[in-house]
Design an enzyme around this catalytic site. Structure first.
Site, PDB file in Angstrom:
ATOM      1  N   ASP A  67       5.982  -6.073   3.422  1.00 14.15           N
ATOM      2  CA  ASP A  67       5.574  -5.556   2.014  1.00 14.15           C
ATOM      3  C   ASP A  67       6.665  -5.135   1.085  1.00 14.15           C
ATOM      4  O   ASP A  67       7.592  -4.641   1.521  1.00 14.15           O
ATOM      5  CB  ASP A  67       4.381  -4.789   2.098  1.00 14.15           C
ATOM      6  CG  ASP A  67       3.272  -5.015   2.816  1.00 14.15           C
ATOM      7  OD1 ASP A  67       2.992  -6.162   3.075  1.00 14.15           O
ATOM      8  OD2 ASP A  67       2.426  -4.286   3.324  1.00 14.15           O
ATOM      9  N   LYS A  68       6.518  -5.133  -0.130  1.00 10.84           N
ATOM     10  CA  LYS A  68       7.512  -4.706  -1.131  1.00 10.84           C
ATOM     11  C   LYS A  68       7.719  -3.199  -0.592  1.00 10.84           C
ATOM     12  O   LYS A  68       8.955  -2.892  -0.898  1.00 10.84           O
ATOM     13  CB  LYS A  68       7.013  -4.806  -2.698  1.00 10.84           C
ATOM     14  CG  LYS A  68       8.079  -4.542  -3.442  1.00 10.84           C
ATOM     15  CD  LYS A  68       7.569  -4.889  -4.909  1.00 10.84           C
ATOM     16  CE  LYS A  68       8.466  -4.255  -6.057  1.00 10.84           C
ATOM     17  NZ  LYS A  68       7.909  -4.382  -7.383  1.00 10.84           N
TER      18      LYS A  68
END
Ligand code: URA
Length: 241
Positions: free
Chosen positions: A104-105
């Site tokens: 994920d970011k």
């Protein structure tokens, strides 16, 4: 490896197939010191020397980088708005690198970047059950009951429950510290597993992927090429399975 000249140049990022063909036709490419104008010319990558506009164009079949992914960067090859993990890799020779799986970011940690599609497929295949180990910080006290529930395999809202995962409590307080071993890699899996037991992940970092271990000397955003030993380890584990 024997391959066509235009394929070699395209693979190494010297242009598209058609622009490379034009360059060859215009006489910008030499093989073993002689100008070559046929894009289909066969090259032995072990023996032949190719020059493009006078500069050596060395063929590299595979590249492997270990990135300590920083938060704020997306696990993609390109993105119109966001910085991607590939934007961080400056010395790449190949034009077809991609991250093996997504973090994920806001997740940090181990990300393998390569153009070896077969290796990537095997590392990610749900059938291969390659262990992925994460360190997480979780709001609230993580309990032995959570450990049991992770072990049983949790319903995280997908068709099938998540496979059993090993949860180890490193410390349990207002913000608990834990380690999780997953044998699959579903979208937002760690966060969704904690959500299923009523808790929120506030920090997540991947530490291992199969035999590959995050080099802790890499600060977030830093990367290095895999050592020969690491590549061998990944490829031999690939064949064992
Ligand atoms: N699980 C998540 O929730 N996020 C990641 O980035 C990786 C695993």
């Amino acid at each position: 490896m024997i391959m066509r000249l235009d394929r070699l140049l395209t693979d190494m990022g010297y242009g598209t197939r058609s622009s490379v063909k034009k360059d060859i036709a215009k006489g910008y490419v030499a093989v073993n010191g002689s100008k070559v104008t046929r894009p289909e010319t066969k090259i032995d990558t072990e023996k032949d020397t190719v020059c493009w506009h006078g500069e050596p164009a060395v063929y590299v079949q595979y590249e492997y980088f270990m990135l300590n992914k920083p938060s704020g960067v997306v696990s993609a090859t390109e993105d119109k708005r966001e910085t991607t993990v590939l934007d961080l890799i400056r010395e790449k020779q190949r034009d077809d690198l991609f991250p093996v799986g997504r973090l994920d970011k806001d997740t940090e940690g181990l990300l393998l970047i390569t153009n070896n599609g077969e290796l990537a497929h095997r590392l990610l295949s749900p059938k291969k059950h390659v262990d992925k180990v994460y360190y997480a910080e979780v709001k609230g006290r993580v309990t032995e009951e959570d450990v049991m529930r992770f072990k049983q395999g949790l319903d995280i809202g997908d068709e099938k429950p998540a496979l059993p995962a090993d949860l180890t409590i490193l410390s349990s307080s207002e913000v608990s510290k834990v380690e999780i071993v997953l044998r699959e890699g579903r979208f937002h899996q760690v966060k969704r597993m904690f959500r299923a037991v009523g808790k929120e992940v506030v920090y997540l970092k991947r530490l291992f992927m199969g035999p590959l271990v995050l080099d802790e000397s890499l600060a977030p955003g830093q990367y290095r090429r895999l050592t020969e030993k690491e590549v061998e380890m990944l490829c031999s584990q690939e064949k064992k399975q």
